[in-house]
Design a protein around this motif. Structure first.
Motif, PDB file in Angstrom:
ATOM      1  N   ASN A  24       0.493  -1.017   0.339  1.00 56.91           N
ATOM      2  CA  ASN A  24       0.019  -0.012   0.378  1.00 56.91           C
ATOM      3  C   ASN A  24       0.700   1.702  -0.018  1.00 56.91           C
ATOM      4  OD1 ASN A  24      -2.728  -1.713  -0.219  1.00 56.91           O
ATOM      5  ND2 ASN A  24      -3.150  -1.355   1.860  1.00 56.91           N
ATOM      6  N   ASN A  25       1.811   1.240   0.636  1.00 59.68           N
ATOM      7  CA  ASN A  25       2.706   2.180   0.893  1.00 59.68           C
ATOM      8  C   ASN A  25       3.091   3.054  -0.276  1.00 59.68           C
ATOM      9  OD1 ASN A  25       2.295   2.606   4.037  1.00 59.68           O
ATOM     10  ND2 ASN A  25       4.614   1.405   4.642  1.00 59.68           N
ATOM     11  N   VAL A  26       4.174   1.438  -1.250  1.00 62.00           N
ATOM     12  CA  VAL A  26       4.119   2.437  -2.431  1.00 62.00           C
ATOM     13  C   VAL A  26       3.381   2.481  -3.266  1.00 62.00           C
ATOM     14  CG1 VAL A  26       5.773   0.915  -4.022  1.00 62.00           C
ATOM     15  CG2 VAL A  26       6.496   0.276  -1.805  1.00 62.00           C
ATOM     16  N   LEU A  27       2.445   1.642  -3.622  1.00 63.77           N
ATOM     17  CA  LEU A  27       1.334   1.899  -4.558  1.00 63.77           C
ATOM     18  C   LEU A  27       0.831   3.202  -4.135  1.00 63.77           C
ATOM     19  CD1 LEU A  27      -0.474   0.981  -6.593  1.00 63.77           C
ATOM     20  CD2 LEU A  27      -1.933   0.300  -5.526  1.00 63.77           C
ATOM     21  N   ILE A  28       0.307   4.090  -2.931  1.00 62.11           N
ATOM     22  CA  ILE A  28       0.185   5.500  -2.957  1.00 62.11           C
ATOM     23  C   ILE A  28       1.275   6.021  -3.618  1.00 62.11           C
ATOM     24  CG2 ILE A  28       0.386   5.475  -0.327  1.00 62.11           C
ATOM     25  CD1 ILE A  28      -2.662   6.849  -2.950  1.00 62.11           C
ATOM     26  N   GLY A  29       1.853   5.761  -3.005  1.00 62.31           N
ATOM     27  CA  GLY A  29       3.389   6.985  -3.345  1.00 62.31           C
ATOM     28  C   GLY A  29       4.011   7.116  -4.440  1.00 62.31           C
ATOM     29  N   THR A  30       4.185   6.028  -5.342  1.00 63.77           N
ATOM     30  CA  THR A  30       4.271   6.088  -6.499  1.00 63.77           C
ATOM     31  C   THR A  30       3.108   6.537  -7.518  1.00 63.77           C
ATOM     32  OG1 THR A  30       3.233   3.508  -6.931  1.00 63.77           O
ATOM     33  CG2 THR A  30       6.115   4.170  -6.862  1.00 63.77           C
ATOM     34  N   LEU A  31       1.783   6.252  -7.142  1.00 64.98           N
ATOM     35  CA  LEU A  31       0.787   6.837  -7.994  1.00 64.98           C
ATOM     36  C   LEU A  31       0.815   8.542  -7.632  1.00 64.98           C
ATOM     37  CD1 LEU A  31      -1.564   6.316  -9.251  1.00 64.98           C
ATOM     38  CD2 LEU A  31      -2.940   5.950  -7.707  1.00 64.98           C
ATOM     39  N   LEU A  32       1.063   8.684  -6.594  1.00 64.39           N
ATOM     40  CA  LEU A  32       0.539   9.964  -6.428  1.00 64.39           C
ATOM     41  C   LEU A  32       1.844  10.890  -6.936  1.00 64.39           C
ATOM     42  CD1 LEU A  32      -1.040  10.270  -2.355  1.00 64.39           C
ATOM     43  CD2 LEU A  32      -1.950  10.928  -4.913  1.00 64.39           C
ATOM     44  N   TRP A  33       2.806  10.293  -6.783  1.00 64.94           N
ATOM     45  CA  TRP A  33       4.375  11.076  -7.729  1.00 64.94           C
ATOM     46  C   TRP A  33       4.004  11.042  -9.090  1.00 64.94           C
ATOM     47  CZ3 TRP A  33       7.130   7.937 -11.129  1.00 64.94           C
ATOM     48  CH2 TRP A  33       8.095   8.883 -11.854  1.00 64.94           C
ATOM     49  N   TYR A  34       2.890  10.017  -9.913  1.00 65.34           N
ATOM     50  CA  TYR A  34       3.232  10.593 -10.988  1.00 65.34           C
ATOM     51  C   TYR A  34       1.227  11.175 -11.281  1.00 65.34           C
ATOM     52  CZ  TYR A  34       3.042   9.140 -15.627  1.00 65.34           C
ATOM     53  OH  TYR A  34       3.643   8.648 -17.417  1.00 65.34           O
ATOM     54  N   TRP A  35       1.503  11.334  -9.719  1.00 64.78           N
ATOM     55  CA  TRP A  35       0.256  12.689 -10.639  1.00 64.78           C
ATOM     56  C   TRP A  35       1.642  14.314 -10.429  1.00 64.78           C
ATOM     57  CZ3 TRP A  35      -5.006  13.698  -8.763  1.00 64.78           C
ATOM     58  CH2 TRP A  35      -5.883  12.896  -9.307  1.00 64.78           C
ATOM     59  N   LEU A  36       2.284  14.621  -9.560  1.00 68.87           N
ATOM     60  CA  LEU A  36       3.130  15.289  -9.831  1.00 68.87           C
ATOM     61  C   LEU A  36       3.704  15.639 -11.137  1.00 68.87           C
ATOM     62  CD1 LEU A  36       4.919  16.859  -7.358  1.00 68.87           C
ATOM     63  CD2 LEU A  36       6.205  16.167  -9.231  1.00 68.87           C
ATOM     64  N   ASN A  37       4.058  14.244 -11.378  1.00 67.37           N
ATOM     65  CA  ASN A  37       4.841  14.031 -12.699  1.00 67.37           C
ATOM     66  C   ASN A  37       3.906  14.958 -13.470  1.00 67.37           C
ATOM     67  OD1 ASN A  37       4.801  12.672 -15.319  1.00 67.37           O
ATOM     68  ND2 ASN A  37       6.825  11.967 -14.241  1.00 67.37           N
ATOM     69  N   GLN A  38       3.131  14.533 -13.604  1.00 54.47           N
ATOM     70  CA  GLN A  38       1.913  14.911 -14.907  1.00 54.47           C
ATOM     71  C   GLN A  38       1.561  16.490 -14.236  1.00 54.47           C
ATOM     72  OE1 GLN A  38       0.919  13.223 -17.856  1.00 54.47           O
ATOM     73  NE2 GLN A  38       2.448  12.427 -16.629  1.00 54.47           N
ATOM     74  N   TYR A  39       1.486  17.020 -12.998  1.00 54.37           N
ATOM     75  CA  TYR A  39       1.292  18.529 -13.351  1.00 54.37           C
ATOM     76  C   TYR A  39       2.589  18.835 -12.982  1.00 54.37           C
ATOM     77  CZ  TYR A  39      -3.576  18.240 -11.005  1.00 54.37           C
ATOM     78  OH  TYR A  39      -4.968  17.942 -11.521  1.00 54.37           O
ATOM     79  N   PHE A  40       4.002  18.952 -13.267  1.00 58.42           N
ATOM     80  CA  PHE A  40       4.456  19.658 -13.564  1.00 58.42           C
ATOM     81  C   PHE A  40       5.059  19.811 -15.532  1.00 58.42           C
ATOM     82  CE2 PHE A  40       8.439  20.432 -10.309  1.00 58.42           C
ATOM     83  CZ  PHE A  40       7.474  20.035  -9.257  1.00 58.42           C
ATOM     84  N   PHE A  41       4.496  18.982 -16.072  1.00 53.49           N
ATOM     85  CA  PHE A  41       4.756  18.329 -17.548  1.00 53.49           C
ATOM     86  C   PHE A  41       3.594  19.229 -18.087  1.00 53.49           C
ATOM     87  CE2 PHE A  41       7.544  15.425 -17.386  1.00 53.49           C
ATOM     88  CZ  PHE A  41       8.301  15.609 -18.246  1.00 53.49           C
ATOM     89  N   THR A 100      -4.936  18.220 -16.782  1.00 51.07           N
ATOM     90  CA  THR A 100      -4.210  16.794 -16.064  1.00 51.07           C
ATOM     91  C   THR A 100      -5.185  16.238 -15.127  1.00 51.07           C
ATOM     92  OG1 THR A 100      -2.782  18.789 -16.233  1.00 51.07           O
ATOM     93  CG2 THR A 100      -1.763  17.356 -15.383  1.00 51.07           C
ATOM     94  N   PHE A 101      -6.039  17.130 -14.771  1.00 50.21           N
ATOM     95  CA  PHE A 101      -6.696  16.405 -13.217  1.00 50.21           C
ATOM     96  C   PHE A 101      -7.134  15.354 -14.277  1.00 50.21           C
ATOM     97  CE2 PHE A 101     -10.679  15.864 -10.316  1.00 50.21           C
ATOM     98  CZ  PHE A 101     -10.028  15.594 -10.085  1.00 50.21           C
ATOM     99  N   ILE A 102      -7.993  15.847 -15.332  1.00 51.32           N
ATOM    100  CA  ILE A 102      -8.963  14.363 -15.838  1.00 51.32           C
ATOM    101  C   ILE A 102      -8.239  13.648 -16.537  1.00 51.32           C
ATOM    102  CG2 ILE A 102     -10.151  14.166 -17.629  1.00 51.32           C
ATOM    103  CD1 ILE A 102     -11.757  17.447 -17.879  1.00 51.32           C
ATOM    104  N   MET A 103      -6.724  13.739 -16.898  1.00 54.48           N
ATOM    105  CA  MET A 103      -6.222  12.983 -17.314  1.00 54.48           C
ATOM    106  C   MET A 103      -5.227  12.124 -16.203  1.00 54.48           C
ATOM    107  SD  MET A 103      -5.910  12.964 -20.621  1.00 54.48           S
ATOM    108  CE  MET A 103      -4.665  11.815 -20.690  1.00 54.48           C
TER     109      MET A 103
END
Length: 257
Positions: A54-71, A107-110
């Protein structure tokens, strides 16, 4: 105010209409995030401890959200410049901040689309998480607060244009410091100082709290903390945007990158 909201909505719809023309982009966005974070999650699965997964899944998923927002938001000006529409948008009555919020909606929709398929693929492979009301609340506020943080990055990007070339390195650095895989509590104290200055740290911690212990009080404490920090980043980001826009208009450098 209503005119600004209408303009933001129109620009967001413009981006979505552009995406509709490229069908393979949707296929790519459905598959790529899963392939990027799956190695982390399946490595955690080896431990056979669900809380670590759970820790790794939620951590990497939210990091990917940041990835998309930064682009999408943080580097949103570069995208419009490449499409040849930046000057047109700059000359329109809409402010640069409102323009970036339109990018944030797109980005939120994506990101919701990405999350749906990522969780589906993990479920098909025997890894699932408990999807409560608080999980979806976390996604909603994550979109808002990562937008604030991304506007700060957009200000840096417009003020110091070459910083955009470090986008990937900055994203991975933020992910590491935010504890996307290894919880921040395991870091030396001098690294934790930097970690606690990042909004993503608190969003990941809130996600882990709600998945592993369902401690609502601690969940909302993290949201309160990230609210304060994110607003500070937004205020500083808007100030940098205004300063950068003023300098660029004086020098006529909107097309120079």
């Amino acid at each position: 105010m209503l005119d600004t909201l209408k303009s933001v909505f129109i620009l967001a719809m413009k981006d979505l209409k552009v995406r509709r023309k490229y069908k393979f982009v949707w296929i790519n966005m459905a598959l790529t995030p899963f392939f990027m974070i799956a190695p982390y999650v399946f490595s955690a699965k080896i431990t056979t401890q669900q809380d670590i997964v759970n820790n790794v899944l939620i951590g990497t998923l939210l990091w990917y959200w940041l990835n998309q927002y930064f682009f999408g938001v943080g580097d949103g000006f570069s995208e419009e410049r490449m499409e040849g529409t930046l000057v047109t948008i700059v000359l329109s009555p809409i402010s640069t901040v409102a323009f970036l919020f339109s990018k944030a909606i797109d980005t939120f929709i994506m990101n919701l689309y990405i999350t749906l398929f990522t969780l589906l693929f993990f479920w098909l492979l025997g890894i699932d998480i408990y999807l409560s009301f608080y999980f979806f609340l976390l996604l909603l506020v994550s979109g808002l607060y990562i937008t604030f943080f991304s506007i700060f990055f957009a200000g840096l990007n417009l003020l110091y244009k070459r910083i955009g070339t470090l986008n990937y390195s900055i994203q991975y650095g933020i992910g590491l410091l935010s504890g996307m895989v290894n919880p921040v509590s395991n870091f030396p104290f001098y690294i934790r100082i930097a970690s606690y200055l990042l909004p993503l740290t608190y969003l990941i911690e809130a996600g882990r709290v709600i998945l592993n212990s369902n401690d609502v009080t601690k969940f909302f404490f993290n949201l309160l903390t990230v609210s304060i920090i994110s607003v500070v980043y937004l205020v500083v980001g808007v100030a940098m945007l205004k300063k950068a826009e003023h300098l660029i208009r004086q020098k006529g450098e909107w097309e120079e990158w």
